[in-house]
Design an enzyme around this catalytic site. Structure first.
Site, PDB file in Angstrom:
ATOM      1  N   SER A 195       0.868  -1.152   0.176  1.00 55.52           N
ATOM      2  CA  SER A 195      -0.173   0.071  -0.035  1.00 55.52           C
ATOM      3  C   SER A 195       0.738   1.416   0.014  1.00 55.52           C
ATOM      4  O   SER A 195       1.698   1.488   0.989  1.00 55.52           O
ATOM      5  CB  SER A 195      -0.920  -0.025   1.327  1.00 55.52           C
ATOM      6  N   HIS A 255      -1.435  -1.486  -4.316  1.00 50.04           N
ATOM      7  CA  HIS A 255      -2.474  -0.879  -3.717  1.00 50.04           C
ATOM      8  C   HIS A 255      -2.560   0.613  -3.240  1.00 50.04           C
ATOM      9  O   HIS A 255      -1.672   1.149  -2.714  1.00 50.04           O
ATOM     10  CB  HIS A 255      -2.704  -1.757  -2.053  1.00 50.04           C
ATOM     11  N   ASP A 286      -4.569   3.801  -1.966  1.00 52.23           N
ATOM     12  CA  ASP A 286      -5.746   4.075  -1.191  1.00 52.23           C
ATOM     13  C   ASP A 286      -6.057   5.403  -1.076  1.00 52.23           C
ATOM     14  O   ASP A 286      -5.395   6.360  -1.013  1.00 52.23           O
ATOM     15  CB  ASP A 286      -5.227   4.004   0.297  1.00 52.23           C
ATOM     16  N   HIS A 319      -8.361   1.308  -4.145  1.00 48.31           N
ATOM     17  CA  HIS A 319      -9.326   1.101  -2.908  1.00 48.31           C
ATOM     18  C   HIS A 319      -9.802   2.462  -2.429  1.00 48.31           C
ATOM     19  O   HIS A 319      -9.214   3.444  -2.068  1.00 48.31           O
ATOM     20  CB  HIS A 319      -8.297   0.730  -1.691  1.00 48.31           C
ATOM     21  N   MET A 362     -11.904   4.693  -0.627  1.00 50.34           N
ATOM     22  CA  MET A 362     -12.637   5.097   0.482  1.00 50.34           C
ATOM     23  C   MET A 362     -13.310   6.534   0.379  1.00 50.34           C
ATOM     24  O   MET A 362     -12.759   7.642   1.320  1.00 50.34           O
ATOM     25  CB  MET A 362     -11.493   5.024   1.757  1.00 50.34           C
ATOM     26  N   GLY A 364      -8.649   4.499   7.124  1.00 49.74           N
ATOM     27  CA  GLY A 364      -8.462   5.809   7.191  1.00 49.74           C
ATOM     28  C   GLY A 364      -6.956   5.975   7.433  1.00 49.74           C
ATOM     29  O   GLY A 364      -6.235   6.911   6.882  1.00 49.74           O
ATOM     30  N   PHE A 365      -6.250   5.049   8.236  1.00 53.41           N
ATOM     31  CA  PHE A 365      -4.943   5.435   8.639  1.00 53.41           C
ATOM     32  C   PHE A 365      -4.050   4.037   8.215  1.00 53.41           C
ATOM     33  O   PHE A 365      -4.370   2.882   8.613  1.00 53.41           O
ATOM     34  CB  PHE A 365      -4.518   5.782   9.867  1.00 53.41           C
ATOM     35  N   GLY A 366      -2.823   4.268   7.838  1.00 49.31           N
ATOM     36  CA  GLY A 366      -1.881   2.834   8.127  1.00 49.31           C
ATOM     37  C   GLY A 366      -1.330   3.022   9.461  1.00 49.31           C
ATOM     38  O   GLY A 366      -1.506   3.910  10.399  1.00 49.31           O
ATOM     39  N   GLY A 367      -0.685   2.036   9.826  1.00 50.19           N
ATOM     40  CA  GLY A 367       0.134   1.786  10.936  1.00 50.19           C
ATOM     41  C   GLY A 367      -0.824   1.399  12.012  1.00 50.19           C
ATOM     42  O   GLY A 367      -0.359   1.234  13.231  1.00 50.19           O
ATOM     43  N   ASP A 401      -6.666  -6.364   4.116  1.00 51.27           N
ATOM     44  CA  ASP A 401      -6.061  -4.821   4.381  1.00 51.27           C
ATOM     45  C   ASP A 401      -6.027  -4.341   5.745  1.00 51.27           C
ATOM     46  O   ASP A 401      -7.205  -4.154   6.105  1.00 51.27           O
ATOM     47  CB  ASP A 401      -6.835  -4.006   3.259  1.00 51.27           C
ATOM     48  N   GLY A 402      -4.945  -4.204   6.212  1.00 48.94           N
ATOM     49  CA  GLY A 402      -4.887  -3.575   7.687  1.00 48.94           C
ATOM     50  C   GLY A 402      -4.030  -4.423   8.722  1.00 48.94           C
ATOM     51  O   GLY A 402      -4.546  -5.165   9.159  1.00 48.94           O
ATOM     52  N   GLY A 403      -3.001  -3.719   8.991  1.00 49.68           N
ATOM     53  CA  GLY A 403      -2.348  -4.356  10.102  1.00 49.68           C
ATOM     54  C   GLY A 403      -1.476  -5.393   9.823  1.00 49.68           C
ATOM     55  O   GLY A 403      -0.963  -6.372  10.738  1.00 49.68           O
ATOM     56  N   GLY A 427       1.034  -1.991   4.125  1.00 48.19           N
ATOM     57  CA  GLY A 427       1.483  -0.647   4.021  1.00 48.19           C
ATOM     58  C   GLY A 427       2.838  -0.242   4.895  1.00 48.19           C
ATOM     59  O   GLY A 427       3.794  -0.294   4.294  1.00 48.19           O
ATOM     60  N   SER A 428       2.715  -0.097   6.126  1.00 46.84           N
ATOM     61  CA  SER A 428       3.820   0.334   7.032  1.00 46.84           C
ATOM     62  C   SER A 428       4.824  -0.716   7.178  1.00 46.84           C
ATOM     63  O   SER A 428       6.052  -0.421   7.292  1.00 46.84           O
ATOM     64  CB  SER A 428       3.086   0.606   8.540  1.00 46.84           C
TER      65      SER A 428
HETATM   66  C1  DX5 Z   1      -6.212   1.927   5.732  1.00 48.28           C
HETATM   67  C2  DX5 Z   1      -5.926   1.322   4.277  1.00 48.28           C
HETATM   68  C3  DX5 Z   1      -4.720   0.456   4.225  1.00 48.28           C
HETATM   69  C4  DX5 Z   1      -3.384   1.033   4.993  1.00 48.28           C
HETATM   70  C5  DX5 Z   1      -2.709  -0.245   5.287  1.00 48.28           C
HETATM   71  O1  DX5 Z   1      -7.433   2.346   5.728  1.00 48.28           O
HETATM   72  O2  DX5 Z   1      -6.963   0.880   3.482  1.00 48.28           O
HETATM   73  O3  DX5 Z   1      -4.482   0.046   2.807  1.00 48.28           O
HETATM   74  O4  DX5 Z   1      -2.755   1.485   3.834  1.00 48.28           O
HETATM   75  O5  DX5 Z   1      -1.808   0.094   5.990  1.00 48.28           O
HETATM   76  P1  DX5 Z   1      -0.975  -0.989   7.264  1.00 48.28           P
HETATM   77  O6  DX5 Z   1      -0.712  -2.117   6.470  1.00 48.28           O
HETATM   78  O7  DX5 Z   1       0.007  -0.123   7.794  1.00 48.28           O
HETATM   79  O8  DX5 Z   1      -2.223  -1.088   8.300  1.00 48.28           O
HETATM   80 ZN    ZN Z   2      -6.329  -0.125   1.368  1.00 49.53          ZN
END
Ligand code: DX5
Ligand code: ZN
Length: 220
Positions: A7, A32, A34, A65, A67, A141-144, A174-176, A196-197
């Protein structure tokens, strides 16, 4: 085959081209992307102009993706920018079948996503129109953020429905996702892995991406 979808949200935006080439070189199949509007989610990322500019950098599948509220207004723009797959959130759409069909009519792959508290039953009636289904394991909404393990059974449920009904969608998570929880994610049946992170870690993107690809090989 497990596919990797780094991501870009967590990438270093002052060197986007270099970051993209790192994950492409490692063998990631999807990129990916976002898209956040500050309305459906409390964050703003980037829009179709950025997607268009990075399109020539790589042949990876552009996995967009959305959002955003009222996604139907922006499908065409993202198609023109170079999307290969477009995911919309079921929580944002009024006409589920209509928008999935619209995406397919533009010649790109259709996908629907569920937030952590949205059950699979909300999308069951449109799974026949999905090329991919995205299961969120954090609040979008947020990575990490940390992966919510209680969402993983939705992946298993989607795999079961696919088998029973003869559908063919891929299941994306997707996520974490991190190397440390990858075994649980893959055990649940996820096939397209967003990170992502954990991938764009600001230290060595190529090494982080290589580690994911190597871990998938061990699993399959
Ligand atoms: C969150 C995004 C994700 C995000 C994932 O809303 O849809 O794609 O970038 O980031 P990580 O892998 O750090 O959770
Ligand atoms: Zn995403």
């Amino acid at each position: 085959m497990i596919k990797f979808a780094p991501s870009l949200l967590s990438a270093d935006f002052k060197k986007l081209e270099e970051e993209i080439k790192c994950v492409d070189g490692a063998g990631a199949q999807y990129l990916h992307l976002d898209i956040m509007d500050g309305h459906f989610v409390p964050n703003i990322s980037y829009g179709p102009a950025v997607v268009k500019d990075i399109r020539p950098v790589s042949g990876m599948v552009f996995d967009v993706h959305l959002m955003i509220s009222e996604p139907e207004k922006y499908i065409e723009e993202f198609v023109k920018a170079g999307a290969d797959i477009i995911t919309v959130h079921v929580e944002t759409v009024k006409d589920k079948r209509g928008i999935l069909q619209m995406i397919r009519d533009f010649g790109v792959k259709s996908s629907i996503s569920v937030k952590p508290k949205t059950p699979v039953s909300e999308i069951e009636d449109v799974l026949d129109l999905c090329d991919m289904v995205l299961v969120m394991t954090v609040e979008p909404g947020f990575g990490g953020q940390s992966l919510m393990e209680d969402c993983l059974p939705k992946i298993t449920e989607l795999a079961k429905i696919r088998q029973e009904k003869g559908y063919s969608y891929e299941i994306e998570i997707d996520g974490g996702v991190k190397l440390s929880n990858l075994d649980k994610v893959l055990d649940a049946g996820a096939e397209v892995i967003v990170a992502g992170s954990a991938c764009f870690d600001r230290k060595d993107t190529r090494a982080a991406a290589d580690a994911f690809i190597k871990a998938f090989a061990k699993f399959s």
